[in-house]
Write a protein that holds these residues in place. Structure first.
Motif, PDB file in Angstrom:
ATOM      1  N   PRO A 246       0.832  -1.209   0.000  1.00  0.00           N
ATOM      2  CA  PRO A 246       0.000   0.000   0.000  1.00  0.00           C
ATOM      3  C   PRO A 246       0.866   1.258   0.000  1.00  0.00           C
ATOM      4  CG  PRO A 246      -0.659  -1.514   1.757  1.00  0.00           C
ATOM      5  CD  PRO A 246       0.618  -2.039   1.195  1.00  0.00           C
ATOM      6  N   LYS A 247       0.296   2.354  -0.501  1.00  0.00           N
ATOM      7  CA  LYS A 247       1.033   3.622  -0.568  1.00  0.00           C
ATOM      8  C   LYS A 247       1.502   4.055   0.815  1.00  0.00           C
ATOM      9  CE  LYS A 247       0.384   8.537  -1.535  1.00  0.00           C
ATOM     10  NZ  LYS A 247      -0.546   9.580  -1.990  1.00  0.00           N
ATOM     11  N   GLN A 248       0.656   3.907   1.816  1.00  0.00           N
ATOM     12  CA  GLN A 248       1.024   4.339   3.161  1.00  0.00           C
ATOM     13  C   GLN A 248       2.290   3.640   3.642  1.00  0.00           C
ATOM     14  OE1 GLN A 248      -2.140   4.031   5.996  1.00  0.00           O
ATOM     15  NE2 GLN A 248      -0.814   4.305   7.765  1.00  0.00           N
ATOM     16  N   ALA A 249       2.381   2.352   3.387  1.00  0.00           N
ATOM     17  CA  ALA A 249       3.562   1.600   3.815  1.00  0.00           C
ATOM     18  C   ALA A 249       4.793   2.064   3.061  1.00  0.00           C
ATOM     19  CB  ALA A 249       3.327   0.101   3.603  1.00  0.00           C
ATOM     20  N   SER A 250       4.627   2.376   1.756  1.00  0.00           N
ATOM     21  CA  SER A 250       5.755   2.846   0.954  1.00  0.00           C
ATOM     22  C   SER A 250       6.251   4.196   1.462  1.00  0.00           C
ATOM     23  CB  SER A 250       5.335   2.936  -0.515  1.00  0.00           C
ATOM     24  OG  SER A 250       6.416   3.377  -1.315  1.00  0.00           O
ATOM     25  N   VAL A 251       5.318   5.091   1.808  1.00  0.00           N
ATOM     26  CA  VAL A 251       5.698   6.406   2.340  1.00  0.00           C
ATOM     27  C   VAL A 251       6.450   6.250   3.654  1.00  0.00           C
ATOM     28  CG1 VAL A 251       4.773   8.547   3.324  1.00  0.00           C
ATOM     29  CG2 VAL A 251       3.860   7.678   1.159  1.00  0.00           C
ATOM     30  N   GLU A 252       5.935   5.413   4.533  1.00  0.00           N
ATOM     31  CA  GLU A 252       6.599   5.204   5.812  1.00  0.00           C
ATOM     32  C   GLU A 252       7.995   4.620   5.630  1.00  0.00           C
ATOM     33  OE1 GLU A 252       3.834   2.760   7.883  1.00  0.00           O
ATOM     34  OE2 GLU A 252       2.481   4.435   8.411  1.00  0.00           O
ATOM     35  N   ARG A 253       8.142   3.713   4.640  1.00  0.00           N
ATOM     36  CA  ARG A 253       9.435   3.103   4.369  1.00  0.00           C
ATOM     37  C   ARG A 253      10.440   4.165   3.903  1.00  0.00           C
ATOM     38  NH1 ARG A 253      10.645  -2.025   3.306  1.00  0.00           N
ATOM     39  NH2 ARG A 253       8.438  -2.529   3.027  1.00  0.00           N
ATOM     40  N   LEU A 254       9.998   5.035   2.977  1.00  0.00           N
ATOM     41  CA  LEU A 254      10.892   6.075   2.457  1.00  0.00           C
ATOM     42  C   LEU A 254      11.343   7.021   3.574  1.00  0.00           C
ATOM     43  CD1 LEU A 254       8.966   6.886  -0.844  1.00  0.00           C
ATOM     44  CD2 LEU A 254      11.224   5.818  -0.697  1.00  0.00           C
ATOM     45  N   LEU A 255      10.396   7.431   4.433  1.00  0.00           N
ATOM     46  CA  LEU A 255      10.734   8.332   5.530  1.00  0.00           C
ATOM     47  C   LEU A 255      11.667   7.661   6.534  1.00  0.00           C
ATOM     48  CD1 LEU A 255       7.386  10.207   6.205  1.00  0.00           C
ATOM     49  CD2 LEU A 255       9.593  11.264   5.688  1.00  0.00           C
TER      50      LEU A 255
ATOM     51  N   LEU B 273       9.367  10.278  -2.562  1.00  0.00           N
ATOM     52  CA  LEU B 273       8.502  10.770  -1.504  1.00  0.00           C
ATOM     53  C   LEU B 273       7.684  11.970  -1.993  1.00  0.00           C
ATOM     54  CD1 LEU B 273       7.868  10.247   1.508  1.00  0.00           C
ATOM     55  CD2 LEU B 273       9.545  12.016   2.055  1.00  0.00           C
ATOM     56  N   LYS B 274       8.302  12.826  -2.784  1.00  0.00           N
ATOM     57  CA  LYS B 274       7.605  14.004  -3.337  1.00  0.00           C
ATOM     58  C   LYS B 274       6.428  13.579  -4.204  1.00  0.00           C
ATOM     59  CE  LYS B 274       9.271  15.805  -6.983  1.00  0.00           C
ATOM     60  NZ  LYS B 274      10.213  16.432  -7.927  1.00  0.00           N
ATOM     61  N   VAL B 275       6.640  12.572  -5.040  1.00  0.00           N
ATOM     62  CA  VAL B 275       5.570  12.093  -5.911  1.00  0.00           C
ATOM     63  C   VAL B 275       4.404  11.569  -5.066  1.00  0.00           C
ATOM     64  CG1 VAL B 275       4.945  10.369  -7.643  1.00  0.00           C
ATOM     65  CG2 VAL B 275       7.117  11.594  -7.829  1.00  0.00           C
ATOM     66  N   HIS B 276       4.709  10.791  -4.044  1.00  0.00           N
ATOM     67  CA  HIS B 276       3.648  10.296  -3.162  1.00  0.00           C
ATOM     68  C   HIS B 276       2.944  11.454  -2.463  1.00  0.00           C
ATOM     69  CE1 HIS B 276       4.293   6.077  -3.688  1.00  0.00           C
ATOM     70  NE2 HIS B 276       5.516   6.054  -3.139  1.00  0.00           N
ATOM     71  N   GLY B 277       3.709  12.468  -2.064  1.00  0.00           N
ATOM     72  CA  GLY B 277       3.161  13.558  -1.275  1.00  0.00           C
ATOM     73  C   GLY B 277       2.276  14.521  -2.032  1.00  0.00           C
ATOM     74  N   ARG B 278       2.186  14.345  -3.358  1.00  0.00           N
ATOM     75  CA  ARG B 278       1.294  15.221  -4.127  1.00  0.00           C
ATOM     76  C   ARG B 278      -0.171  14.921  -3.868  1.00  0.00           C
ATOM     77  NH1 ARG B 278       4.853  14.543  -9.651  1.00  0.00           N
ATOM     78  NH2 ARG B 278       6.424  16.155  -9.172  1.00  0.00           N
ATOM     79  N   ASP B 279      -0.435  13.738  -3.354  1.00  0.00           N
ATOM     80  CA  ASP B 279      -1.802  13.334  -2.994  1.00  0.00           C
ATOM     81  C   ASP B 279      -1.807  13.036  -1.505  1.00  0.00           C
ATOM     82  OD1 ASP B 279      -4.272  12.239  -2.596  1.00  0.00           O
ATOM     83  OD2 ASP B 279      -4.096  10.704  -4.148  1.00  0.00           O
ATOM     84  N   PRO B 280      -2.609  13.729  -0.708  1.00  0.00           N
ATOM     85  CA  PRO B 280      -2.574  13.506   0.741  1.00  0.00           C
ATOM     86  C   PRO B 280      -3.055  12.130   1.176  1.00  0.00           C
ATOM     87  CG  PRO B 280      -4.370  14.985   0.145  1.00  0.00           C
ATOM     88  CD  PRO B 280      -3.553  14.793  -1.093  1.00  0.00           C
ATOM     89  N   ASN B 281      -3.835  11.465   0.315  1.00  0.00           N
ATOM     90  CA  ASN B 281      -4.326  10.139   0.678  1.00  0.00           C
ATOM     91  C   ASN B 281      -3.165   9.154   0.788  1.00  0.00           C
ATOM     92  OD1 ASN B 281      -7.116  10.853   0.632  1.00  0.00           O
ATOM     93  ND2 ASN B 281      -7.055  10.793  -1.609  1.00  0.00           N
ATOM     94  N   GLY B 282      -3.032   8.553   1.945  1.00  0.00           N
ATOM     95  CA  GLY B 282      -1.961   7.598   2.163  1.00  0.00           C
ATOM     96  C   GLY B 282      -0.621   8.226   2.469  1.00  0.00           C
ATOM     97  N   SER B 283      -0.577   9.574   2.582  1.00  0.00           N
ATOM     98  CA  SER B 283       0.692  10.278   2.828  1.00  0.00           C
ATOM     99  C   SER B 283       0.774  10.834   4.241  1.00  0.00           C
ATOM    100  CB  SER B 283       0.857  11.424   1.819  1.00  0.00           C
ATOM    101  OG  SER B 283       0.852  10.945   0.493  1.00  0.00           O
ATOM    102  N   GLY B 284      -0.008  10.276   5.144  1.00  0.00           N
ATOM    103  CA  GLY B 284      -0.100  10.837   6.489  1.00  0.00           C
ATOM    104  C   GLY B 284       1.221  10.919   7.229  1.00  0.00           C
TER     105      GLY B 284
END
Length: 451
Positions: free
Chosen positions: A15-24, A48-59
């Protein structure tokens, strides 16, 4: 994009959320135990920037830990590759835009002051990002304490000065727009005299930049807005410099002239008129007289009813009576009133009661219509004007007698019709006046015809 380090590679179906957390997590770990190459850091931030363009899953980006990690890469890594720092700034700009709660976190962590410090050596690309970030951080008051005690005001002035000579390519235009928005926000919330250092290059840009067509779009709008937020006074030297006292007002009047040729002009033009009103309030007598000469109807326009020609004063008069753009309408009427010394009587003399009545009624003022004489003089002789239309009475067309050519019997029938109409109107209660036909008969102004 460059290749991600193995630890940051997404897993299939993750899921996107897990990918964002992994990058951070990879970025946070690298801050305390540097193992990534500059290219890998930049690539990780890009993803991370690409993911962060959409707030959904980028918490995870919008948490205190997420903002702190990005802030450290943006401002606290003196040996960091510039591309890494810039990618972190882009991530921060997206976060502050999409999640307003991040703005206070950013300020609380002290990064607003660090962004102000970074501005001192900013390139055009950095100017764009830093201005946007600081604009978002100051969009809602209070402005971070001490922000204007830094080098930021001088850095803003230097950036604006650079734009006076830089080629106006797309990136330059974008950076200038963001810097002007930041300047307006700072001035609007603080009215700090520290910001007056930006006024000379700001006015240089305003008076020299090429006008688009129509003029009130893009950078021009922000150049007009920015001075309105500054604490201007009659002694502010950049406004009316010796030898060029009329330069600023002439430029604004030229913009107004071009803008009012657009039949669909709307309230977006109100700040332009507001700035002219502000300058009128501060201007020396010579500048005031110059503005009156250019913006109020000239005597030669009174050969016809005021507002019927194609001149700028006529277009302004028509705007004061326009049904659309009420904000602009009121500002234009106020400008003409103030050009008349804020005197109701002078205002009526300058524009005619027909155009003046709206503002006077809204403010509870009585300008009266006066005698209609003495508005203009030629060769020392006062000329009478129609107080409603502002036209020279001698130039008004001679109205034909509506009863000319009628027999007495026909005139009597018309009088009877008028009598009946007024009686019906009076009985409705809408008006309470004496029937003019009855009054004329009682006063002996009608003769009874013989049979």
């Amino acid at each position: 994009m460059a290749s991600l380090p193995a630890s940051a590679q997404p897993k299939p179906g993750e899921p996107k959320q897990a990918s964002v957390e992994r990058l951070l997590n990879v970025l946070s770990t690298d801050l305390t135990n540097p193992t990534l190459t500059p290219a890998q850091r930049t690539a990780t931030l890009e993803h991370l920037k690409v993911h962060g363009r959409d707030p959904n899953g980028s918490g995870a980006i919008f948490t205190r830990e997420g903002i702190d990690t990005l802030g450290k890469y943006a401002f606290d890594q003196p040996n960091s590759d510039i591309s890494t720092s810039r990618e972190a700034l882009r991530c921060l700009a997206n976060a502050l835009l999409l999640n307003p709660d991040c703005r206070q976190i950013f300020v609380d962590l002290g990064y607003a002051l660090k962004a102000a410090e970074r501005f001192e050596t900013a390139s055009i690309d950095d100017e764009f990002l830093l201005s946007r970030i600081l604009f978002l951080a100051t969009f809602t008051p209070p402005v971070p304490p001490g922000l204007l005690d830094t080098t930021l005001p001088a850095s803003l002035a230097a950036a604006l000065d650079r734009h006076t000579t830089a080629p106006h390519m797309q990136m330059q235009e974008m950076a200038l727009t963001e810097t002007l928005k930041l300047l307006f926000s700072l001035g609007h919330h603080t009215a700090s005299p520290h910001l007056l250092i930006t006024l000379p290059p700001l006015l240089t840009l305003l008076t020299t930049i090429t006008l688009p067509s129509p003029p009130l779009q893009g950078t021009i709008i922000h150049l007009i807005n920015a001075p309105l937020s500054l604490p201007l006074t009659a002694t502010t030297p950049a406004l009316f410099p010796p030898g060029a006292e009329f330069k600023l007002v002439d430029r604004l009047i030229a913009i107004l002239d071009a803008a009012t040729r657009d039949p669909d002009l709307d309230d977006a033009a109100a700040p332009l008129v507001t700035l002219l009103r502000k300058l009128l309030e501060l201007a020396p007598e010579a500048v005031v007289a110059h503005m009156q000469k250019v913006l109020l109807p000239a005597p030669e326009e009174r050969d016809a009813p005021l507002g019927t020609s194609k001149t700028l004063p006529s277009r302004l008069l028509r705007l004061t009576a326009a049904a659309t753009a009420p904000g602009l309408r009121d500002h234009v009427a106020s400008l003409l009133f103030e050009l008349s010394g804020s005197s109701p009587e002078t205002y009526v003399e300058n524009v005619g009661y027909g155009y003046a009545s709206g503002l006077l009624v809204s403010r509870g003022l009585d300008g009266g219509m006066g005698s209609g004489a003495g508005v203009g003089k030629e060769k020392g002789v006062a000329r009478e004007v129609n107080p409603v239309t502002g036209q020279w009475v001698e130039m008004e067309p001679v109205k034909a007698d509506p009863f000319e050519g009628m027999t007495m019997e026909e005139k009597e029938r018309e009088a009877e019709k008028m009598f009946v109409l007024f009686e019906r109107l009076r009985k409705t209660g809408v008006v309470d006046v004496k029937n003019p036909v009855q009054q004329a008969v009682e006063e002996g102004r009608f003769e009874e015809l013989e049979d």
